[in-house]
Scaffold this motif. Structure first.
Motif, PDB file in Angstrom:
ATOM      1  N   SER A   7       0.853  -1.190   0.000  1.00 17.61           N
ATOM      2  CA  SER A   7       0.000   0.000   0.000  1.00 17.61           C
ATOM      3  C   SER A   7       0.886   1.236   0.000  1.00 17.61           C
ATOM      4  CB  SER A   7      -0.867  -0.008   1.251  1.00 17.61           C
ATOM      5  OG  SER A   7      -0.038   0.170   2.396  1.00 17.61           O
ATOM      6  N   PRO A   8       0.321   2.398  -0.319  1.00 16.28           N
ATOM      7  CA  PRO A   8       1.117   3.617  -0.194  1.00 16.28           C
ATOM      8  C   PRO A   8       1.678   3.786   1.223  1.00 16.28           C
ATOM      9  CG  PRO A   8      -0.841   4.075  -1.466  1.00 16.28           C
ATOM     10  CD  PRO A   8      -0.990   2.676  -0.923  1.00 16.28           C
ATOM     11  N   GLU A   9       0.870   3.466   2.230  1.00 19.83           N
ATOM     12  CA  GLU A   9       1.352   3.633   3.615  1.00 19.83           C
ATOM     13  C   GLU A   9       2.551   2.740   3.907  1.00 19.83           C
ATOM     14  OE1 GLU A   9       2.125   5.129   7.169  1.00 19.83           O
ATOM     15  OE2 GLU A   9       0.715   5.989   5.750  1.00 19.83           O
ATOM     16  N   SER A  10       2.530   1.514   3.418  1.00 16.89           N
ATOM     17  CA  SER A  10       3.687   0.645   3.662  1.00 16.89           C
ATOM     18  C   SER A  10       4.908   1.140   2.878  1.00 16.89           C
ATOM     19  CB  SER A  10       3.374  -0.816   3.344  1.00 16.89           C
ATOM     20  OG  SER A  10       3.130  -0.998   1.970  1.00 16.89           O
ATOM     21  N   ALA A  11       4.683   1.725   1.704  1.00 15.14           N
ATOM     22  CA  ALA A  11       5.804   2.298   0.952  1.00 15.14           C
ATOM     23  C   ALA A  11       6.397   3.488   1.711  1.00 15.14           C
ATOM     24  CB  ALA A  11       5.339   2.716  -0.443  1.00 15.14           C
ATOM     25  N   TRP A  12       5.534   4.334   2.276  1.00 14.24           N
ATOM     26  CA  TRP A  12       6.012   5.462   3.074  1.00 14.24           C
ATOM     27  C   TRP A  12       6.777   4.970   4.305  1.00 14.24           C
ATOM     28  CZ3 TRP A  12       6.639  10.373   2.048  1.00 14.24           C
ATOM     29  CH2 TRP A  12       5.877  10.980   1.059  1.00 14.24           C
ATOM     30  N   THR A  35      13.590  16.200   6.181  1.00 10.74           N
ATOM     31  CA  THR A  35      12.529  17.143   6.526  1.00 10.74           C
ATOM     32  C   THR A  35      11.399  17.068   5.504  1.00 10.74           C
ATOM     33  OG1 THR A  35      14.110  18.618   7.602  1.00 10.74           O
ATOM     34  CG2 THR A  35      12.028  19.596   6.903  1.00 10.74           C
ATOM     35  N   LEU A  36      11.755  16.996   4.232  1.00 16.04           N
ATOM     36  CA  LEU A  36      10.759  16.899   3.171  1.00 16.04           C
ATOM     37  C   LEU A  36       9.961  15.605   3.274  1.00 16.04           C
ATOM     38  CD1 LEU A  36       9.329  17.664   0.564  1.00 16.04           C
ATOM     39  CD2 LEU A  36      11.345  16.859  -0.693  1.00 16.04           C
ATOM     40  N   LEU A  37      10.624  14.495   3.486  1.00 13.93           N
ATOM     41  CA  LEU A  37       9.920  13.211   3.600  1.00 13.93           C
ATOM     42  C   LEU A  37       8.884  13.250   4.712  1.00 13.93           C
ATOM     43  CD1 LEU A  37      12.832  10.662   3.134  1.00 13.93           C
ATOM     44  CD2 LEU A  37      10.920  11.070   1.563  1.00 13.93           C
ATOM     45  N   GLN A  38       9.268  13.789   5.849  1.00 13.88           N
ATOM     46  CA  GLN A  38       8.326  13.853   6.973  1.00 13.88           C
ATOM     47  C   GLN A  38       7.131  14.749   6.651  1.00 13.88           C
ATOM     48  OE1 GLN A  38      10.418  13.820  11.054  1.00 13.88           O
ATOM     49  NE2 GLN A  38      11.844  14.782   9.619  1.00 13.88           N
ATOM     50  N   ARG A  42       3.077  13.645   6.135  1.00 17.88           N
ATOM     51  CA  ARG A  42       2.016  14.222   6.973  1.00 17.88           C
ATOM     52  C   ARG A  42       0.863  14.806   6.140  1.00 17.88           C
ATOM     53  NH1 ARG A  42       6.428  16.518   9.877  1.00 17.88           N
ATOM     54  NH2 ARG A  42       6.075  18.473   8.770  1.00 17.88           N
ATOM     55  N   HIS A  43       1.115  15.099   4.874  1.00 22.75           N
ATOM     56  CA  HIS A  43       0.084  15.730   4.052  1.00 22.75           C
ATOM     57  C   HIS A  43      -0.999  14.707   3.694  1.00 22.75           C
ATOM     58  CE1 HIS A  43      -1.995  17.699   0.815  1.00 22.75           C
ATOM     59  NE2 HIS A  43      -1.519  18.839   1.322  1.00 22.75           N
ATOM     60  N   LEU A  45      -3.145  14.313   1.221  1.00 24.15           N
ATOM     61  CA  LEU A  45      -3.178  13.784  -0.145  1.00 24.15           C
ATOM     62  C   LEU A  45      -1.896  13.036  -0.480  1.00 24.15           C
ATOM     63  CD1 LEU A  45      -4.299  13.414  -2.996  1.00 24.15           C
ATOM     64  CD2 LEU A  45      -3.310  15.634  -3.569  1.00 24.15           C
ATOM     65  N   LEU A  46      -0.768  13.638  -0.219  1.00 28.28           N
ATOM     66  CA  LEU A  46       0.501  13.022  -0.621  1.00 28.28           C
ATOM     67  C   LEU A  46       0.721  11.677   0.064  1.00 28.28           C
ATOM     68  CD1 LEU A  46       2.854  16.125  -0.834  1.00 28.28           C
ATOM     69  CD2 LEU A  46       1.406  15.093  -2.602  1.00 28.28           C
ATOM     70  N   SER A  47       0.228  11.530   1.281  1.00 31.05           N
ATOM     71  CA  SER A  47       0.408  10.254   1.990  1.00 31.05           C
ATOM     72  C   SER A  47      -0.417   9.128   1.383  1.00 31.05           C
ATOM     73  CB  SER A  47       0.077  10.416   3.469  1.00 31.05           C
ATOM     74  OG  SER A  47      -1.299  10.711   3.644  1.00 31.05           O
ATOM     75  N   THR A  48      -1.362   9.452   0.492  1.00 29.64           N
ATOM     76  CA  THR A  48      -2.157   8.411  -0.176  1.00 29.64           C
ATOM     77  C   THR A  48      -1.536   7.972  -1.500  1.00 29.64           C
ATOM     78  OG1 THR A  48      -3.571   9.944  -1.419  1.00 29.64           O
ATOM     79  CG2 THR A  48      -4.281   9.344   0.826  1.00 29.64           C
ATOM     80  N   LEU A  49      -0.451   8.644  -1.893  1.00 30.98           N
ATOM     81  CA  LEU A  49       0.256   8.312  -3.133  1.00 30.98           C
ATOM     82  C   LEU A  49       1.530   7.554  -2.813  1.00 30.98           C
ATOM     83  CD1 LEU A  49      -0.123  11.798  -4.849  1.00 30.98           C
ATOM     84  CD2 LEU A  49      -1.479   9.732  -5.313  1.00 30.98           C
ATOM     85  N   TYR A  50       2.030   6.811  -3.783  1.00 26.86           N
ATOM     86  CA  TYR A  50       3.298   6.110  -3.612  1.00 26.86           C
ATOM     87  C   TYR A  50       4.448   7.103  -3.765  1.00 26.86           C
ATOM     88  CZ  TYR A  50       0.882   1.661  -3.895  1.00 26.86           C
ATOM     89  OH  TYR A  50       0.066   0.603  -3.648  1.00 26.86           O
ATOM     90  N   PRO A  51       5.366   7.115  -2.801  1.00 22.69           N
ATOM     91  CA  PRO A  51       6.530   7.996  -2.910  1.00 22.69           C
ATOM     92  C   PRO A  51       7.688   7.273  -3.581  1.00 22.69           C
ATOM     93  CG  PRO A  51       6.542   6.968  -0.762  1.00 22.69           C
ATOM     94  CD  PRO A  51       5.311   6.458  -1.496  1.00 22.69           C
ATOM     95  N   GLU A  52       8.491   8.026  -4.277  1.00 22.74           N
ATOM     96  CA  GLU A  52       9.743   7.489  -4.814  1.00 22.74           C
ATOM     97  C   GLU A  52      10.790   8.573  -4.661  1.00 22.74           C
ATOM     98  OE1 GLU A  52      11.416   5.534  -8.864  1.00 22.74           O
ATOM     99  OE2 GLU A  52       9.476   4.894  -8.100  1.00 22.74           O
TER     100      GLU A  52
END
Length: 120
Positions: A7-12, A35-38, A42-43, A45-52
């Motif tokens: 999930s996006p949360e597990s990727a985060w 700092t940016l990752l944190q 926390r946002h 919308l962004l926390s529902t997307l997959y980060p890379e």
């Protein structure tokens, strides 16, 4: 990221664990990136997307499969030298939309631009 059932949360969670300080002196990831990752996590919308993450850029996607991102043109957020920059897609010097020392401003702008695309 490889495509799987994450999930996006597990990727985060994985990303935040992997890049949690302290870092070695040869580590390419800066305190600004941490700092940016944190802030991005926390946002709402962004926390529902997959980060890379690349060395200085944080990107977002609706999928964790790189080959399935064809139509996405989401902005990216860069972090370097204590500054945060938002760039439109494609990332290029003439596509820089904001450079700020305030991470929350960069995160808010990127999220707003992504939300506009998702609403279309």
């Amino acid at each position: 990221m490889l495509s799987d059932s994450r999930s996006p949360e597990s990727a985060w969670t994985r990303l935040l664990q992997e890049f949690r300080p302290p870092h070695s002196g040869s580590d390419p990831y800066t305190p600004a990136m941490w700092t940016l990752l944190q802030a991005a996590h926390r946002h709402p919308l962004l926390s529902t997307l997959y980060p890379e993450l690349s060395t200085t850029m944080l990107t977002f996607s609706r999928t964790d499969d790189f080959q399935m991102r064809g139509g996405e043109r989401f902005p990216v957020i860069g972090a370097a030298a204590g500054k945060f920059g938002v760039s439109a897609y494609p990332v290029a010097e003439n596509n820089i939309l904001l450079v700020t020392s305030e991470v929350d401003k960069a995160v808010a702008l990127a999220a707003s631009l992504i939300e506009e695309q998702l609403d279309q």
